[in-house]
Write a protein that holds these residues in place. Sequence first.
Motif, PDB file in Angstrom:
ATOM      1  N   ARG A   1       0.823  -1.209   0.000  1.00 44.74           N
ATOM      2  CA  ARG A   1       0.000   0.000   0.000  1.00 44.74           C
ATOM      3  C   ARG A   1       0.856   1.258   0.000  1.00 44.74           C
ATOM      4  NH1 ARG A   1      -3.423  -0.491   4.905  1.00 44.74           N
ATOM      5  NH2 ARG A   1      -2.170  -2.309   5.305  1.00 44.74           N
TER       6      ARG A   1
ATOM      7  N   LYS B   1       4.328   7.974   5.941  1.00 45.81           N
ATOM      8  CA  LYS B   1       3.814   6.708   6.467  1.00 45.81           C
ATOM      9  C   LYS B   1       4.913   5.884   7.121  1.00 45.81           C
ATOM     10  CE  LYS B   1      -0.127   6.596   3.503  1.00 45.81           C
ATOM     11  NZ  LYS B   1      -1.021   5.864   2.684  1.00 45.81           N
TER      12      LYS B   1
ATOM     13  N   GLN C   1       2.073   1.964  -3.450  1.00 44.12           N
ATOM     14  CA  GLN C   1       1.025   2.445  -4.351  1.00 44.12           C
ATOM     15  C   GLN C   1       0.578   3.866  -4.024  1.00 44.12           C
ATOM     16  OE1 GLN C   1      -2.021  -0.478  -4.001  1.00 44.12           O
ATOM     17  NE2 GLN C   1      -0.892  -2.027  -5.155  1.00 44.12           N
ATOM     18  N   SER C   2       0.753   4.277  -2.776  1.00 40.24           N
ATOM     19  CA  SER C   2       0.292   5.618  -2.398  1.00 40.24           C
ATOM     20  C   SER C   2       1.352   6.661  -2.744  1.00 40.24           C
ATOM     21  CB  SER C   2      -0.031   5.668  -0.907  1.00 40.24           C
ATOM     22  OG  SER C   2       1.150   5.583  -0.150  1.00 40.24           O
ATOM     23  N   GLY C   3       1.034   7.903  -2.474  1.00 33.29           N
ATOM     24  CA  GLY C   3       1.898   8.975  -2.914  1.00 33.29           C
ATOM     25  C   GLY C   3       2.978   9.415  -1.938  1.00 33.29           C
ATOM     26  N   ASN C   4       2.783   9.304  -0.630  1.00 34.23           N
ATOM     27  CA  ASN C   4       3.707   9.897   0.325  1.00 34.23           C
ATOM     28  C   ASN C   4       4.287   8.824   1.259  1.00 34.23           C
ATOM     29  OD1 ASN C   4       5.148  11.663   1.823  1.00 34.23           O
ATOM     30  ND2 ASN C   4       3.398  12.772   2.656  1.00 34.23           N
TER      31      ASN C   4
END
Length: 66
Positions: free
Chosen positions: A39, A49, A42-45
């Motif tokens: 995940r 995280k 796939q995410s931007g930042n």
Amino acid sequence: MMTTILALLILTATTLLVLGNLRMVAHDTYEALSSAASRIRQSGNPRAKLAFAALWVLIFALSYLL
């Protein structure tokens, strides 16, 4: 005094339960980390995280070491 004894008993019982089911804990941890890693990719930042995850790892590590 009684609160300390109760807290130590709960900590000991929890540790024994985790150690008794160590294979399942390791499997669930692996599954959670692999899904979280996919995940994050796939995410931007990912830095934010990863910093949040490092904070939680630090909290859990300090709670068992101190």
